[in-house]
Structures are given as structure tokens and as C-alpha cells.
Design a protein around this motif. Sequence first.
Motif, PDB file in Angstrom:
ATOM      1  N   CYS A  17       0.835  -1.214   0.000  1.00 40.76           N
ATOM      2  CA  CYS A  17       0.000   0.000   0.000  1.00 40.76           C
ATOM      3  C   CYS A  17       0.865   1.257   0.000  1.00 40.76           C
ATOM      4  O   CYS A  17       0.574   2.227  -0.718  1.00 40.76           O
ATOM      5  N   ILE A  18       1.932   1.251   0.798  1.00 41.42           N
ATOM      6  CA  ILE A  18       2.835   2.407   0.848  1.00 41.42           C
ATOM      7  C   ILE A  18       3.516   2.612  -0.502  1.00 41.42           C
ATOM      8  O   ILE A  18       3.644   3.741  -0.994  1.00 41.42           O
ATOM      9  N   PHE A  19       3.944   1.517  -1.132  1.00 42.76           N
ATOM     10  CA  PHE A  19       4.594   1.590  -2.440  1.00 42.76           C
ATOM     11  C   PHE A  19       3.628   2.159  -3.489  1.00 42.76           C
ATOM     12  O   PHE A  19       3.999   3.016  -4.289  1.00 42.76           O
ATOM     13  N   ALA A  20       2.374   1.670  -3.463  1.00 42.69           N
ATOM     14  CA  ALA A  20       1.371   2.161  -4.416  1.00 42.69           C
ATOM     15  C   ALA A  20       1.087   3.646  -4.198  1.00 42.69           C
ATOM     16  O   ALA A  20       0.948   4.420  -5.164  1.00 42.69           O
ATOM     17  N   MET A  73      10.666   3.475   1.202  1.00 38.15           N
ATOM     18  CA  MET A  73      10.100   2.862   2.404  1.00 38.15           C
ATOM     19  C   MET A  73       9.507   1.497   2.092  1.00 38.15           C
ATOM     20  O   MET A  73       9.731   0.514   2.827  1.00 38.15           O
ATOM     21  N   GLY A  74       8.724   1.412   1.029  1.00 40.72           N
ATOM     22  CA  GLY A  74       8.123   0.140   0.655  1.00 40.72           C
ATOM     23  C   GLY A  74       9.162  -0.914   0.353  1.00 40.72           C
ATOM     24  O   GLY A  74       9.031  -2.082   0.743  1.00 40.72           O
ATOM     25  N   PHE A  75      10.240  -0.505  -0.332  1.00 42.41           N
ATOM     26  CA  PHE A  75      11.329  -1.435  -0.664  1.00 42.41           C
ATOM     27  C   PHE A  75      12.026  -1.941   0.595  1.00 42.41           C
ATOM     28  O   PHE A  75      12.268  -3.143   0.758  1.00 42.41           O
ATOM     29  N   LEU A  76      12.368  -1.016   1.501  1.00 40.70           N
ATOM     30  CA  LEU A  76      13.063  -1.408   2.726  1.00 40.70           C
ATOM     31  C   LEU A  76      12.209  -2.330   3.587  1.00 40.70           C
ATOM     32  O   LEU A  76      12.710  -3.301   4.172  1.00 40.70           O
ATOM     33  N   GLY A  77      10.924  -2.027   3.686  1.00 41.45           N
ATOM     34  CA  GLY A  77      10.046  -2.857   4.506  1.00 41.45           C
ATOM     35  C   GLY A  77       9.940  -4.275   3.985  1.00 41.45           C
ATOM     36  O   GLY A  77      10.024  -5.246   4.752  1.00 41.45           O
ATOM     37  N   CYS A  78       9.747  -4.427   2.668  1.00 44.85           N
ATOM     38  CA  CYS A  78       9.634  -5.766   2.074  1.00 44.85           C
ATOM     39  C   CYS A  78      10.940  -6.534   2.179  1.00 44.85           C
ATOM     40  O   CYS A  78      10.958  -7.715   2.553  1.00 44.85           O
TER      41      CYS A  78
END
Length: 249
Positions: A17-20, A73-78
Motif C-alpha cells: 500500500c505504501i509503495f502504491a 520505504m516500501g522497498f526497505l520494509g519488504c
Amino acid sequence: MCCSGFLKMMMFIFNGCIFAAGVAILAVGVWVKVDSGSLFGLLDNIENAPDALSQLANVSYLLIGVGAVLLVMGFLGCCGAIKESRCMLLTFFIIVLIIFLAEVAAAVIVLVFENVADELMKSLEDEVVQSIRNDYGSKDSVTELWNGTMQEFRCCGYTGYTDFKNSSFESKFGIYPTACCNATTSSGTIDTCIEEDAESSMIDGCFDRLLQLIKDNALIIGIAALCIAGIEIAAMVVSMILYKKIGDK
């Protein structure tokens, strides 16, 4: 093990969701930057504009920056969830926390700005109208910006068709911009917008249209902001739980 797998799945969902959201905000920022008819582009051509308002012209850079940060952020989280990297999860948590605090500060600024925005924009009326009368029709950049803005928002001038009275454009051609007339003109063609047709068309000024657009979308923007804030809080909680579980192994 089952709990750990569930937490990882939740991290994927939240970060998806953050990435989108990052992609969407980045796309809007790029659109505002490259759109030559954007209303923000008009701010660059207004003399003696207040510093606070002139900063709105840089809104595209802000959107691009926020979108890029959300993508990271989305990349780091995944990656942190997949590789079980405490360093990535901690970095993710710190970035999300900073963004969340910045969003809270921005929300407060927006609430304060909402009360003064009307007065701030009205204080520009004389400068904008003077710019229209001096530069519209004589400077291609100003003419294209106003034509694009009036077509996009279906408005006429800053406050209305009277902004073009005694302008260089009206003096030279004896007509008003086509955006100031609707399809039912007495002259029979919208390409020839005379003063009588502009007056009877009663097209709103772009200032009123912009305020109405903001008011119409305020609820949608508020709901979207609350949803993003909720996702960020949930993502921070899950990342810290994973961080602790990985450290206990």
C-alpha cells in the motif's frame, strides 16, 4: 513460526500500500511539474507575490520527494521482512516515523493555512489582474498558461471576464478569450467572444473555481490522509514486532 509468517505477510500488505501510494504521489508530482497549463505555473509570472504563496510553485518538487521516499520505504520494509534484516527494519521504522511526524506537522499547517488562504489569494487580485492586462496576448508564456488554466478549470480570468477589460489583448483584437464565453453566444460562434457575450455567459473566475475544487475534494483528501496514517502506524508496529522477534532468535 506461524506468527512470524503472518507478520511478514502483513508487512508485505502494508508496504504494498505504501509503495502504491508512493507511485501515485510521484506521478501527480511529475504531472504538475510538466503540465505547462498548471495553475501553479502562473505564480512565477506574478510580481510582488507573497513569499508564502510563491512557494506553492514548488509543490511539484515536494510531491516528487514524498513519492520517492514512500517508494524507498516500501522497498526497505519488504526486503527487511524477507531477509529478516534488523538493520533494514529499523531503518524502515525510523523513516516511517519521520514521515508520520512530518505529515502531522503538514496537517497542522494546512489547517492554519485554510483560514488565511482566501485572504492571501485575494491580496494578489490587483497584481494578477494587472499581469493579465499587460501580458496576456503579448507574452506567449503567460498566454499559454492562462489558456491552459482556463480550459482545464473552465473559468475566465482571475475573478471574471472583467479582468480582460482594457487589456492589451482586448485593445488589439476587440474580443475576449473564448473561455469567457459559453456555446450559446449571441454572435453565433464561440470563436468570437465579445463583451456582451462574456457578460451573459457568467463564467466564474479561476480563483473561485480553485477554492471550490479544494472544498469539493477536502473530504476525499482527508480520508486518504487518515488511511495512509493508519497504514504507517500499523507498519511501524509490525516492523518493531518483527525486529524484536528476529533479535530473540
